[in-house]
Design a protein around this motif. Structure first.
Motif, PDB file in Angstrom:
ATOM      1  N   ILE A   8       0.835  -1.205   0.000  1.00 48.15           N
ATOM      2  CA  ILE A   8       0.000   0.000   0.000  1.00 48.15           C
ATOM      3  C   ILE A   8       0.870   1.257   0.000  1.00 48.15           C
ATOM      4  O   ILE A   8       0.593   2.224  -0.725  1.00 48.15           O
ATOM      5  CB  ILE A   8      -0.955  -0.019   1.204  1.00 48.15           C
ATOM      6  N   THR A   9       1.944   1.242   0.782  1.00 47.75           N
ATOM      7  CA  THR A   9       2.875   2.377   0.788  1.00 47.75           C
ATOM      8  C   THR A   9       3.459   2.591  -0.599  1.00 47.75           C
ATOM      9  O   THR A   9       3.567   3.727  -1.090  1.00 47.75           O
ATOM     10  CB  THR A   9       4.006   2.128   1.803  1.00 47.75           C
ATOM     11  N   TRP A  10       3.826   1.487  -1.254  1.00 44.72           N
ATOM     12  CA  TRP A  10       4.352   1.557  -2.623  1.00 44.72           C
ATOM     13  C   TRP A  10       3.310   2.158  -3.558  1.00 44.72           C
ATOM     14  O   TRP A  10       3.613   3.033  -4.380  1.00 44.72           O
ATOM     15  CB  TRP A  10       4.744   0.150  -3.078  1.00 44.72           C
ATOM     16  N   ILE A  52      -7.742   3.552  -1.483  1.00 43.26           N
ATOM     17  CA  ILE A  52      -7.127   2.221  -1.507  1.00 43.26           C
ATOM     18  C   ILE A  52      -7.847   1.340  -0.494  1.00 43.26           C
ATOM     19  O   ILE A  52      -7.993   1.697   0.673  1.00 43.26           O
ATOM     20  CB  ILE A  52      -5.626   2.291  -1.182  1.00 43.26           C
ATOM     21  N   GLY A  53      -8.316   0.196  -0.952  1.00 40.96           N
ATOM     22  CA  GLY A  53      -8.995  -0.753  -0.083  1.00 40.96           C
ATOM     23  C   GLY A  53      -8.443  -2.145  -0.244  1.00 40.96           C
ATOM     24  O   GLY A  53      -7.537  -2.387  -1.055  1.00 40.96           O
ATOM     25  N   PRO A  75      -4.317   3.428   6.966  1.00 37.14           N
ATOM     26  CA  PRO A  75      -5.724   3.685   6.650  1.00 37.14           C
ATOM     27  C   PRO A  75      -6.146   3.010   5.345  1.00 37.14           C
ATOM     28  O   PRO A  75      -5.404   3.036   4.359  1.00 37.14           O
ATOM     29  CB  PRO A  75      -5.787   5.212   6.522  1.00 37.14           C
ATOM     30  N   VAL A  76      -7.325   2.420   5.334  1.00 38.70           N
ATOM     31  CA  VAL A  76      -7.884   1.838   4.119  1.00 38.70           C
ATOM     32  C   VAL A  76      -9.281   2.394   3.905  1.00 38.70           C
ATOM     33  O   VAL A  76      -9.997   2.711   4.855  1.00 38.70           O
ATOM     34  CB  VAL A  76      -7.917   0.298   4.175  1.00 38.70           C
ATOM     35  N   ARG A  77      -9.668   2.509   2.665  1.00 40.81           N
ATOM     36  CA  ARG A  77     -10.958   3.111   2.298  1.00 40.81           C
ATOM     37  C   ARG A  77     -12.115   2.137   2.506  1.00 40.81           C
ATOM     38  O   ARG A  77     -13.228   2.531   2.869  1.00 40.81           O
ATOM     39  CB  ARG A  77     -10.874   3.548   0.838  1.00 40.81           C
ATOM     40  N   ALA A 101     -12.721   7.435   9.947  1.00 40.87           N
ATOM     41  CA  ALA A 101     -11.811   6.564  10.689  1.00 40.87           C
ATOM     42  C   ALA A 101     -10.370   6.989  10.487  1.00 40.87           C
ATOM     43  O   ALA A 101      -9.554   6.966  11.416  1.00 40.87           O
ATOM     44  CB  ALA A 101     -12.002   5.118  10.236  1.00 40.87           C
ATOM     45  N   MET A 102     -10.041   7.413   9.257  1.00 40.52           N
ATOM     46  CA  MET A 102      -8.681   7.876   8.984  1.00 40.52           C
ATOM     47  C   MET A 102      -8.365   9.117   9.809  1.00 40.52           C
ATOM     48  O   MET A 102      -7.269   9.278  10.337  1.00 40.52           O
ATOM     49  CB  MET A 102      -8.529   8.174   7.487  1.00 40.52           C
TER      50      MET A 102
END
Length: 349
Positions: A110-112, A124-125, A144-146, A335-336
């Motif tokens: 995810i960082t990438w 991004i989920g 954090p994820v969507r 949440a983020m």
């Protein structure tokens, strides 16, 4: 006729998306991945990050993911997946991994992705099946994820194992004597795990009844048999979650999974549960999966038809709804914003 059949196979196995091989650095080694993006002309897309279930799974899952990636693309989302360590020439061995290792791997991916100009880092989920049920909330606790799409996800390793054992015995029409013998064998395995027995001790205890267990597999089970998603799921509170459950699942106790998800997540109003009565654990149609010949022919000539009716459309609709919602209005965004206070640190295994 032969040329026509080949043409049909090629056409049915062509998907409305672009695919590229990518390399992701993590922990001193490289993850070999595939990034599938929509052909809609947009410069940036949301992203669905795929978390595999158990086994030596490659980035495309032998092309089994591609109908789902196409559905994601129709909703405006790219898809990212990678070979497990040791699969398709990738470095490492996936059997050396704990669930926390796998979560760290996904967080690195995810960082990438967030560093790429063609990916919208706020959209991004995660998508995860079966064993990924232990990994999805751990990833969400790290970054954090969507949204999250959980497919046939597991809750407790030992409970799932016992459920699976009994379900298979029932399906085989096993006698009471055989059932009791298998339960006794399973109990012996649990006692060995509890006292941290090594592989040689397991082999001695089982004798000729080791069922193909290997030293690497025993090590993997020993690392992960205490896995339980119940507490970790709190990291998904406020995040839109689509829980997808099959009507013919002999691997996971779907009633227990739904009960726990509702208990932990329903209060936030962000949980959607979809049932597919004609589906197996892998969300394929039961009428197809129970026949190797039907599975092979359908995969060749109509791969999208492998899946339970409505499954691909259900994922597309969920993602389309997410894409249409402004960032500041989503539960995930809230949440983020709450940051670390809303996150539960992953439990050690």
């Amino acid at each position: 006729m032969a040329a026509g059949l080949v043409g049909v196979v090629l056409w049915q196995n062509s998907y409305d998306m672009d695919e590229q091989r990518v390399s992701i650095r993590h922990g001193g080694h490289t993850l070999n991945g595939v990034l599938a993006t929509p052909k809609d002309g947009r410069k940036r897309h949301g992203l669905v990050v795929y978390i595999h279930g158990d086994g030596p799974v490659g980035a495309t899952h032998d092309d089994g993911y591609k109908p789902m990636w196409e559905a994601n693309a129709k909703a405006g989302y790219a898809s990212l997946s990678w070979d497990k360590p040791g699969v398709a020439g990738a470095p490492g061995n996936w059997l050396d991994q704990s669930m926390d290792d796998r979560a760290n791997e996904a967080a690195a991916a995810i960082t990438w992705a967030r560093a790429r100009p063609d990916i919208d880092g706020d959209r991004i989920g995660l998508w995860g099946a079966s064993q990924a049920g232990w990994i999805l909330p751990k990833v969400a606790a790290k970054t954090p994820v969507r949204f999250v799409i959980a497919v046939s996800s597991a809750i407790n390793w030992l409970q799932q194992g016992r459920y699976n054992l009994l379900a298979k015995l029932r399906a085989d029409g096993a006698s009471t004597a055989r059932t009791m013998a298998e339960i006794a064998k399973s109990d012996t395995t649990r006692r060995l795990l509890e006292r941290h027995a090594n592989f040689e001790e397991y082999v001695r205890a089982m004798g000729a009844d080791a069922d193909g267990m290997t030293a690497d597999r025993w090590g993997f089970i020993s690392k992960n048999y205490t896995a339980d998603a119940t507490q970790d799921l709190r990291a998904l509170r406020g995040v839109p979650v689509l829980l997808t459950l099959a009507g013919h699942d002999i691997n996971v106790d779907t009633a227990d999974t739904e009960r726990i998800y509702r208990k932990v997540l329903d209060a936030g109003g962000a949980l959607t549960v979809k049932h597919y009565p004609d589906a197996t654990h892998s969300l394929l149609k039961q009428s197809i999966e129970q026949s190797d010949l039907k599975t092979t022919l359908t995969a060749l000539f109509s791969p999208r038809s492998l899946f339970a009716v409505g499954f691909l459309d259900g994922q597309r609709q969920f993602l389309s709804a997410e894409a249409a919602m402004p960032h500041h209005e989503t539960p995930a965004r809230s949440a983020m914003a709450r940051g670390a206070r809303s996150r539960v640190p992953p439990r050690a295994l």
